[in-house]
Write a protein that holds these residues in place. Structure first.
Motif, PDB file in Angstrom:
ATOM      1  N   ILE A  37       0.892  -1.141  -0.293  1.00  0.00           N
ATOM      2  CA  ILE A  37      -0.287  -0.376   0.210  1.00  0.00           C
ATOM      3  C   ILE A  37       1.315   1.195  -0.558  1.00  0.00           C
ATOM      4  O   ILE A  37       1.716   1.518   0.341  1.00  0.00           O
ATOM      5  N   GLY A  38       1.010   2.126  -0.759  1.00  0.00           N
ATOM      6  CA  GLY A  38       1.495   2.887  -0.673  1.00  0.00           C
ATOM      7  C   GLY A  38       0.089   4.648  -0.806  1.00  0.00           C
ATOM      8  O   GLY A  38      -0.409   4.728  -1.403  1.00  0.00           O
ATOM      9  N   ASP A  39       0.873   5.388  -0.115  1.00  0.00           N
ATOM     10  CA  ASP A  39       0.017   6.713   0.537  1.00  0.00           C
ATOM     11  C   ASP A  39       0.741   7.728   1.204  1.00  0.00           C
ATOM     12  O   ASP A  39       1.919   7.057   1.659  1.00  0.00           O
ATOM     13  N   ALA A  49      -2.392  -2.110   6.135  1.00  0.00           N
ATOM     14  CA  ALA A  49      -1.545  -3.002   5.895  1.00  0.00           C
ATOM     15  C   ALA A  49      -1.727  -4.431   6.938  1.00  0.00           C
ATOM     16  O   ALA A  49      -1.563  -4.977   6.591  1.00  0.00           O
ATOM     17  N   GLN A  50      -1.797  -3.025   8.143  1.00  0.00           N
ATOM     18  CA  GLN A  50      -2.152  -4.245   8.924  1.00  0.00           C
ATOM     19  C   GLN A  50      -3.191  -5.151   9.260  1.00  0.00           C
ATOM     20  O   GLN A  50      -3.060  -6.355   9.372  1.00  0.00           O
ATOM     21  N   ALA A  59       1.128  -7.886   3.114  1.00  0.00           N
ATOM     22  CA  ALA A  59       0.862  -6.453   3.214  1.00  0.00           C
ATOM     23  C   ALA A  59       1.951  -5.941   3.692  1.00  0.00           C
ATOM     24  O   ALA A  59       2.517  -6.340   4.881  1.00  0.00           O
ATOM     25  N   GLU A  60       2.078  -4.683   3.573  1.00  0.00           N
ATOM     26  CA  GLU A  60       3.097  -3.432   3.959  1.00  0.00           C
ATOM     27  C   GLU A  60       2.553  -2.247   2.853  1.00  0.00           C
ATOM     28  O   GLU A  60       1.832  -2.878   2.237  1.00  0.00           O
ATOM     29  N   PHE A  61       3.388  -1.635   3.693  1.00  0.00           N
ATOM     30  CA  PHE A  61       3.147   0.151   3.530  1.00  0.00           C
ATOM     31  C   PHE A  61       4.145   0.798   3.473  1.00  0.00           C
ATOM     32  O   PHE A  61       5.558   0.185   4.047  1.00  0.00           O
ATOM     33  N   VAL A  62       3.866   2.060   2.367  1.00  0.00           N
ATOM     34  CA  VAL A  62       4.772   2.663   1.789  1.00  0.00           C
ATOM     35  C   VAL A  62       4.485   3.809   1.554  1.00  0.00           C
ATOM     36  O   VAL A  62       3.473   4.462   1.107  1.00  0.00           O
TER      37      VAL A  62
END
Length: 267
Positions: A37-39, A49-50, A59-62
């Motif tokens: 997820i990019g935001d 993401a969690q 799932a990961e976040f950036v």
């Protein structure tokens, strides 16, 4: 019959912290994809993401500012490192600022152009570079951008937003032509969502009423329903299902297309 499953695929969803983007990320994960997820909304993005991880997904976040070239390069590198590659890119990030044409603020116009048009163009740039042969991922893939039914109809109060979404349609078709001609192995498509009661959609109804275009937000939403043959507003899962379809092998011979997901409103 070709499967809609995305097992082993790696997806980056921009604007994925909430609203349509979060729903698309959830649907891609449910179909088997690992999702990044990019935001710019870091806390909400991390929470989304969690939640996906809690459901058993990868799932990961950036952090990603879609208007910044370096931010895109960093996000693609993170995709390769954190989820193992990139073969699905969903250009979902976008903003809408309601205004009558006679009252347009140049700063608002530039902001919508930056996020909606430049942000999508940079996504295509970095997505194609990563997915093409010799790229950081290098296995081809699918790029899906989020345009809008506003690209196909004339609805008051959203002139510049409509223009930016029309631009996404044109970007999509040119990118698909270049990808095919140069042998990138990347399909490039877009969807035209109808009005959906997310935070952005609800705010549009409020704004239209405040501009005097409709007597109330409910009347603005009702006008959309009246223009929609299926007789209802869109739902997040309607849009998310279309993204899964365009990401999957079920659409393997579709590129350069704009898929209406608007209940017939734009026909």
């Amino acid at each position: 019959m070709t499967s809609y499953q995305l097992n082993g695929r790696k997806a980056l969803v921009t604007g994925g912290a909430r609203g349509l983007g979060a729903g698309m990320a959830e649907a891609l994960a449910a179909a088997g994809a690992a999702v990044l997820i990019g935001d710019v909304l870091e806390e909400e993005g991390k929470q989304t993401a969690q939640a996906l991880r809690d459901s058993g997904a990868t799932a990961e976040f950036v952090p990603l500012d879609v208007t910044d070239d370096d931010s895109w390069a960093s996000a693609v590198n993170t995709a390769v490192d954190a989820i193992g590659g990139l073969d699905i890119l969903v250009n979902n990030a976008g903003i809408e600022i309601t205004s009558l044409i006679t009252e347009l603020d140049p700063a608002d116009v530039r902001r919508m152009l930056d996020v909606n048009v430049l942000g999508t163009a940079l996504g295509m740039k970095h997505g194609l570079r990563a997915m093409r042969p010799g790229g950081a991922a290098g296995n081809g893939g699918s790029i899906i951008s989020v345009a809008s039914v506003a690209a196909t109809i004339a609805f008051p109060g959203i002139s510049v937003y409509s223009a930016t979404k029309s631009a996404i349609d044109r970007l999509t078709r040119v990118a698909a032509a270049e990808s095919g001609k140069l042998g990138y192995g990347v399909r490039v498509n877009c969807i035209y969502p109808g009005l959906t009661p997310t935070a952005m959609g609800n705010q549009l109804a409020v704004d239209c009423a405040e501009l005097g275009l409709f007597p109330s937000p409910e009347a603005a939403a009702g006008a959309v329903v009246e223009l929609t043959p299926l007789g209802r507003l869109g739902q997040v899962d309607d849009m998310a299902d279309a993204v899964v379809f365009l990401a999957s092998d079920a659409s393997k011979f579709i590129t350069g297309a704009g898929l209406p997901v608007d209940g017939g409103m734009g026909m």
